[in-house]
Design an enzyme around this catalytic site. Structure first.
Site, PDB file in Angstrom:
ATOM      1  N   GLY A  29     -36.452 -48.460   9.169  1.00 22.08           N
ATOM      2  CA  GLY A  29     -37.139 -50.207   8.598  1.00 22.08           C
ATOM      3  C   GLY A  29     -38.237 -49.790   8.970  1.00 22.08           C
ATOM      4  O   GLY A  29     -39.138 -49.423   9.666  1.00 22.08           O
ATOM      5  N   ASN A  30     -39.453 -51.249   9.242  1.00 23.09           N
ATOM      6  CA  ASN A  30     -40.811 -51.044   9.341  1.00 23.09           C
ATOM      7  C   ASN A  30     -41.386 -52.840  10.179  1.00 23.09           C
ATOM      8  O   ASN A  30     -39.997 -53.574   9.677  1.00 23.09           O
ATOM      9  CB  ASN A  30     -41.609 -50.253   8.679  1.00 23.09           C
ATOM     10  CG  ASN A  30     -41.735 -51.536   7.554  1.00 23.09           C
ATOM     11  OD1 ASN A  30     -42.391 -51.990   7.117  1.00 23.09           O
ATOM     12  ND2 ASN A  30     -41.924 -50.604   6.229  1.00 23.09           N
TER      13      ASN A  30
END
Ligand code: C5P
Length: 228
Positions: A29-30
């Protein structure tokens, strides 16, 4: 006074970060919070637009009043949802932080610890959703992209933004500096609004709703059918 400048206009906005699954419990993810995309949705709704917000992972944000929310996980899910919504939208804004790559394979079961070295994670490219939406653009549809950039010795944030506007083929591009604690997960943002016609509007540092207002205010000149 509220300007109802988007009355009768359907806007599709993506927000938040994608999650690229590795197995049933893990993902890549980010740090995108979704705050800029949600601010765009809130301000558009206040200005009278019909708003569809396609959200990946976000911080705990309230859905703005009157906004239709579609939840997605991965970049591929986001792409499918955006194509569906864009087919009926007058304006499309890609504010989501889309993962550039995803794991090649999705394990059907939880990946086990191994006694030796772990297997490397193989990645493959995700589609460029913004570029695809530009290719599939409806007559008169306005497409807005975002570019989170860090400058370097040879090229400024603004120059990277100019190049990206050309490359992606969108009508408007919001360029903002990131790094050094800027923009990501923050309440504030700043940058430039670049237009295909060459206009460059600085967006002063301020709340993300202010950046949103700058985008919606710039729309009528970019989109003749909205200049009413
Ligand atoms: O190339 P870059 O990722 O910097 O471009 C950012 C813009 O492109 C944003 O508007 C983002 O939402 C969009 N994007 C996309 N699909 C990708 C990567 C970025 O639509 N795979």
């Amino acid at each position: 006074a509220l300007q109802r400048t988007l009355e009768g206009v359907h806007v599709a906005i993506s927000a938040g970060g994608t999650r690229e699954p590795l197995d049933p419990v893990r993902f890549i993810g980010n740090r995108s919070s979704g705050k800029q995309g949600y601010a765009l949705a809130r301000v558009a709704a206040q200005r009278g637009a019909r708003v569809t917000l396609v959200a990946g992972n976000t911080a705990d944000l309230a859905t703005p009043a009157g906004v239709d929310l579609v939840r997605v996980g991965s970049a591929v899910e986001l792409r499918d949802a955006m194509h569906k919504v864009a087919a009926d939208a007058d304006v499309v804004v890609m504010a989501a932080a889309v993962a550039d790559f995803r794991p090649v394979s999705l394990s059907g079961h939880k990946i086990k610890k191994t006694s030796g070295d772990p297997d490397p994670i193989s990645l493959t490219k995700n589609p460029d959703i913004l570029a695809e939406l530009v290719s599939a653009r409806r007559e008169g549809q306005v497409i807005v992209g975002f570019a989170a950039e860090t400058g370097d010795e040879t090229t400024s944030v603004l120059d990277y933004g100019r190049a990206k506007l050309q490359r992606k083929g969108c009508d408007l591009l919001v360029v903002n500096a990131v790094g050094d604690g800027k923009a990501f997960e923050q309440e504030d943002n700043a940058g430039w609004l670049l237009s295909k016609d060459g206009a460059e509007t600085p967006i002063p540092h301020g709340p993300k709703t202010q950046v949103a207002s700058a985008v919606w205010t710039r729309l009528p000149p970019a989109c003749p059918s909205l200049s009413r």
